[in-house]
Design a protein around this motif. Structure first.
Motif, PDB file in Angstrom:
ATOM      1  N   ARG A 166      16.237  69.684 -17.228  1.00 37.87           N
ATOM      2  CA  ARG A 166      15.776  68.940 -17.520  1.00 37.87           C
ATOM      3  C   ARG A 166      13.649  69.611 -17.749  1.00 37.87           C
ATOM      4  O   ARG A 166      13.128  69.962 -17.064  1.00 37.87           O
ATOM      5  N   TRP A 167      13.068  68.421 -18.564  1.00 31.80           N
ATOM      6  CA  TRP A 167      11.628  68.861 -18.685  1.00 31.80           C
ATOM      7  C   TRP A 167      10.629  67.842 -17.569  1.00 31.80           C
ATOM      8  O   TRP A 167      11.787  66.610 -17.539  1.00 31.80           O
ATOM      9  N   SER A 168       9.270  68.013 -16.952  1.00 29.19           N
ATOM     10  CA  SER A 168       9.124  67.170 -16.292  1.00 29.19           C
ATOM     11  C   SER A 168       7.005  67.353 -16.681  1.00 29.19           C
ATOM     12  O   SER A 168       6.823  67.638 -16.943  1.00 29.19           O
ATOM     13  N   ILE A 169       6.901  65.930 -16.528  1.00 31.76           N
ATOM     14  CA  ILE A 169       5.149  66.086 -16.670  1.00 31.76           C
ATOM     15  C   ILE A 169       4.794  64.377 -16.016  1.00 31.76           C
ATOM     16  O   ILE A 169       5.872  63.554 -15.173  1.00 31.76           O
ATOM     17  N   VAL A 170       3.607  64.312 -15.353  1.00 24.05           N
ATOM     18  CA  VAL A 170       3.438  63.449 -15.153  1.00 24.05           C
ATOM     19  C   VAL A 170       2.324  62.525 -15.469  1.00 24.05           C
ATOM     20  O   VAL A 170       2.186  62.718 -16.413  1.00 24.05           O
ATOM     21  N   ASP A 171       2.549  60.842 -14.562  1.00 20.59           N
ATOM     22  CA  ASP A 171       2.119  59.814 -15.574  1.00 20.59           C
ATOM     23  C   ASP A 171       0.807  59.799 -15.716  1.00 20.59           C
ATOM     24  O   ASP A 171       0.621  58.916 -16.715  1.00 20.59           O
ATOM     25  N   VAL A 172      -0.421  61.068 -15.219  1.00 19.19           N
ATOM     26  CA  VAL A 172      -1.437  60.601 -16.232  1.00 19.19           C
ATOM     27  C   VAL A 172      -1.594  61.354 -16.716  1.00 19.19           C
ATOM     28  O   VAL A 172      -3.125  60.709 -17.095  1.00 19.19           O
ATOM     29  N   LEU A 173      -0.849  61.667 -17.864  1.00 15.64           N
ATOM     30  CA  LEU A 173      -1.668  62.587 -18.945  1.00 15.64           C
ATOM     31  C   LEU A 173      -1.364  61.375 -20.015  1.00 15.64           C
ATOM     32  O   LEU A 173      -0.972  59.799 -19.996  1.00 15.64           O
ATOM     33  N   PRO A 174      -2.837  60.918 -20.736  1.00 11.20           N
ATOM     34  CA  PRO A 174      -3.082  59.962 -21.902  1.00 11.20           C
ATOM     35  C   PRO A 174      -1.469  59.819 -22.503  1.00 11.20           C
ATOM     36  O   PRO A 174      -1.150  60.840 -22.801  1.00 11.20           O
ATOM     37  N   GLN A 175      -1.433  58.849 -22.880  1.00 14.15           N
ATOM     38  CA  GLN A 175      -0.084  58.104 -23.587  1.00 14.15           C
ATOM     39  C   GLN A 175       0.597  59.191 -24.875  1.00 14.15           C
ATOM     40  O   GLN A 175       1.571  59.673 -25.362  1.00 14.15           O
ATOM     41  N   GLU A 176      -0.518  59.422 -25.233  1.00 13.25           N
ATOM     42  CA  GLU A 176      -1.358  60.143 -27.034  1.00 13.25           C
ATOM     43  C   GLU A 176      -0.375  61.519 -26.443  1.00 13.25           C
ATOM     44  O   GLU A 176       0.443  62.235 -26.970  1.00 13.25           O
ATOM     45  N   GLU A 177      -1.274  62.917 -25.241  1.00 14.46           N
ATOM     46  CA  GLU A 177      -0.221  63.647 -25.058  1.00 14.46           C
ATOM     47  C   GLU A 177       1.069  63.348 -24.572  1.00 14.46           C
ATOM     48  O   GLU A 177       1.986  64.226 -24.736  1.00 14.46           O
ATOM     49  N   LYS A 178       1.466  61.868 -24.252  1.00 14.95           N
ATOM     50  CA  LYS A 178       2.941  61.922 -23.410  1.00 14.95           C
ATOM     51  C   LYS A 178       3.960  61.045 -24.535  1.00 14.95           C
ATOM     52  O   LYS A 178       5.174  62.056 -24.648  1.00 14.95           O
ATOM     53  N   ASP A 179       3.450  60.999 -25.580  1.00 11.09           N
ATOM     54  CA  ASP A 179       4.332  60.828 -27.078  1.00 11.09           C
ATOM     55  C   ASP A 179       4.231  62.395 -27.224  1.00 11.09           C
ATOM     56  O   ASP A 179       5.266  62.471 -27.367  1.00 11.09           O
ATOM     57  N   ARG A 180       3.305  63.236 -27.831  1.00  9.40           N
ATOM     58  CA  ARG A 180       3.781  64.682 -27.577  1.00  9.40           C
ATOM     59  C   ARG A 180       5.048  65.229 -27.091  1.00  9.40           C
ATOM     60  O   ARG A 180       6.111  65.914 -27.305  1.00  9.40           O
ATOM     61  N   CYS A 181       4.768  64.884 -25.785  1.00  5.56           N
ATOM     62  CA  CYS A 181       5.334  65.501 -24.568  1.00  5.56           C
ATOM     63  C   CYS A 181       7.082  65.080 -25.170  1.00  5.56           C
ATOM     64  O   CYS A 181       8.459  65.850 -25.284  1.00  5.56           O
ATOM     65  N   ILE A 182       8.317  64.010 -25.086  1.00 12.40           N
ATOM     66  CA  ILE A 182       9.103  63.054 -25.202  1.00 12.40           C
ATOM     67  C   ILE A 182       9.115  64.148 -27.447  1.00 12.40           C
ATOM     68  O   ILE A 182      10.559  63.626 -26.935  1.00 12.40           O
ATOM     69  N   ALA A 183       8.300  63.580 -28.109  1.00 13.94           N
ATOM     70  CA  ALA A 183       8.443  64.401 -29.418  1.00 13.94           C
ATOM     71  C   ALA A 183       8.981  65.770 -28.922  1.00 13.94           C
ATOM     72  O   ALA A 183      10.383  66.086 -30.064  1.00 13.94           O
ATOM     73  N   LEU A 184       8.380  66.627 -28.366  1.00 13.71           N
ATOM     74  CA  LEU A 184       9.025  67.504 -28.343  1.00 13.71           C
ATOM     75  C   LEU A 184      10.183  67.987 -27.326  1.00 13.71           C
ATOM     76  O   LEU A 184      11.270  68.796 -27.270  1.00 13.71           O
ATOM     77  N   SER A 185      10.600  66.703 -26.515  1.00 11.08           N
ATOM     78  CA  SER A 185      12.246  66.819 -25.487  1.00 11.08           C
ATOM     79  C   SER A 185      12.739  66.677 -26.948  1.00 11.08           C
ATOM     80  O   SER A 185      14.270  67.321 -26.425  1.00 11.08           O
ATOM     81  N   ASN A 186      12.375  65.785 -27.543  1.00  6.05           N
ATOM     82  CA  ASN A 186      13.490  65.650 -28.888  1.00  6.05           C
ATOM     83  C   ASN A 186      13.702  66.817 -29.856  1.00  6.05           C
ATOM     84  O   ASN A 186      14.706  66.867 -29.729  1.00  6.05           O
TER      85      ASN A 186
END
Length: 198
Positions: A166-186
């Motif tokens: 799995r990948w991990s990120i820290v929740d301090v990222l801006p929501q827009e970056e989180k969304d793009r990380c989720i897109a990368l995950s998908n």
């Protein structure tokens, strides 16, 4: 002397090196000396294989089923010790082994190390940290070129050879970056864990 084995929440960790090929802007080691029950995770000299094996041998793992290789350094920077210590913990202690990594291990060691890891590692957590090369380099400050692509390639190889990755990120990222990380995950069909900052 720095702790080699330490506990944090409900897990046991092995801190086998302070060497790292990234200098992440958010890294906890720039904030405090220890995590969990560790007094300090800063080794004056990185531990030898014998010291790591002795630490695993002498620790009471009652109530724990997993050993996580993660400390104040990147475990794959000490690949030989990682592989031997993981094999020992599996055989002698009956533990599942997880590797927490920045995904630069193959570049660091000059070869595809995933087949070697697959022999002793049960699951892998790779720090994604950012959704693009530019943002990744800004936040992780890697020593190796093309580090973002190397991290993605390493993660995909782990999925092929090990499966549980799995990948991990820290929740301090801006929501827009989180969304793009989720897109990368998908896109790559790799699960994403969003961690709270320690």
């Amino acid at each position: 002397m720095a702790d080699i084995i330490y506990t944090y929440k409900d897990s046991v960790y092995a801190n086998i090196t302070n060497k790292c090929n990234c200098r992440c802007t958010f890294c906890i080691r720039f904030v405090k000396d220890g995590v969990g029950d560790a007094t300090t995770l800063w080794h004056q000299v990185n531990p030898t294989l014998r010291e790591v094996l002795d630490a695993i041998k002498n620790f009471d793992f009652s109530g724990y089923k997993e050993l996580v290789f993660c400390g104040y350094g990147e475990p794959t920077c000490q690949l030989d010790i990682l592989l031997e210590a993981a094999a020992y913990a599996k055989k002698e202690k009956g533990l599942k082994i997880r590797l927490n990594t920045n995904g630069q291990g193959s570049v660091e060691n000059g070869r595809d190390i995933v087949p070697e890891l697959a022999g002793v590692i049960d699951s892998v957590s790779v720090s994604l940290n950012a959704p693009s090369q530019k943002e990744y380099e800004e936040v992780t400050r890697p020593q190796h070129d093309n580090a973002f692509e190397s991290m993605i390639k390493f993660t995909k190889r782990c999925r092929e050879e090990i499966g549980d990755v799995r990948w991990s990120i820290v929740d301090v990222l801006p929501q827009e970056e989180k969304d793009r990380c989720i897109a990368l995950s998908n896109k790559y069909d790799i699960p994403l864990r969003i961690r709270k900052k320690t």
